[in-house]
Design an enzyme around this catalytic site. Sequence first.
Site, PDB file in Angstrom:
ATOM      1  CE  LYS A 174     -25.203 -16.778 -15.056  1.00 32.37           C
ATOM      2  NZ  LYS A 174     -26.638 -16.919 -14.772  1.00 32.37           N
ATOM      3  CB  ALA A 261     -29.276 -18.075  -8.880  1.00 31.01           C
ATOM      4  N   GLY A 262     -31.800 -16.884  -7.151  1.00 29.95           N
ATOM      5  CA  GLY A 262     -32.450 -17.001  -5.857  1.00 29.95           C
ATOM      6  C   GLY A 262     -33.182 -15.773  -5.364  1.00 29.95           C
ATOM      7  CG  ASN A 283     -35.150 -14.937 -16.426  1.00 28.25           C
ATOM      8  OD1 ASN A 283     -34.755 -15.711 -17.283  1.00 28.25           O
ATOM      9  ND2 ASN A 283     -36.279 -14.281 -16.582  1.00 28.25           N
TER      10      ASN A 283
END
Length: 331
Positions: A174, A261-262, A283
Amino acid sequence: MTGQITINGEMRPLGDARTLEALLGTIGIDPRKVAVELNLEIVPRSAYGQTQVGPGDRLEIVHFIGGGADDLGLVDPDPLEVAGRTYHSRLLVGTGKYKDFEETARAIEASGAEIVTVAVRRVNIADPKQPMLTDYVDPKRYTYLPNTAGCYTAEDAIRTLRLAREAGGWDLVKLEVLGDQKTLYPDMPETLRAAEVLIKEGFKVMVYCADDPIQAKRLEELGCVAIMPLAAPIGSGLGIQNPVNIRIIKENARVPVLVDAGVGTASDAAIAMELGCDGVLMNTAIAEARQPVMMARAMKLAIEAGRYAYLAGRMAKKRYADPSSPLAGLI
């Protein structure tokens, strides 16, 4: 042999070690669990015994840190496929921010994830017997996805992933190249530059990017195996801020599109899947929940619910009410 050698930025006495293998043994590091860079050149693990070390040398020693689906009787006609490998779970999870590796392992188990992201960090040479992520999250069971978290230049990202490949042998990675510390938004010119180099070197690049359909398409055309637009700033928990762009990116892509993300809670994950995304990576939403293991389970169910809702096709939105009970035979 006397003199000083620099290991992970610290000056240490070289002692009597003449080879890299001997030096690792002196420090107490298992060579099977690390990757080593000697004077900016990665040393193949098979060459540790023949590689000479001497005064003035600089070493970087790194390892990975904590950076399945139920059978419901329903068959996904288009399972998630990344770089030629098929996965049952569409939830990818990070391994950082948990209180310890035991909680990390329990949360991953509850999530049903098959791909876990891992950061590459220096080995603690002062205490090399500290537990490692690989002791709790078996890389033979899960697909480790080394990432470039914390990298702000293409050069740093490329160097990090070269070390990651040496440490674990994986070429599925990634890529993320950050623009600034406040927003952690991707630096797209640097991301494109790093992706081009890595792809030429045989890496299979899953790439974190802005929710920009044009940039996403350019990354795909370079050869990235998955496009990963942000939903909102990393760790913000704000959910999908621009669903229109995410949908356009997905409609234009011929490779998997995963929201990265977010995400803050289960409904955010479900929305991403209802937009048609191929998966979600998260995460903080799990690790910083009051009960991470329970949240991991919630995210697993949300991903499945969102995917099935997308496949089923939602009802049309209507301006006025439409009774669900038939009017024929009304008393």
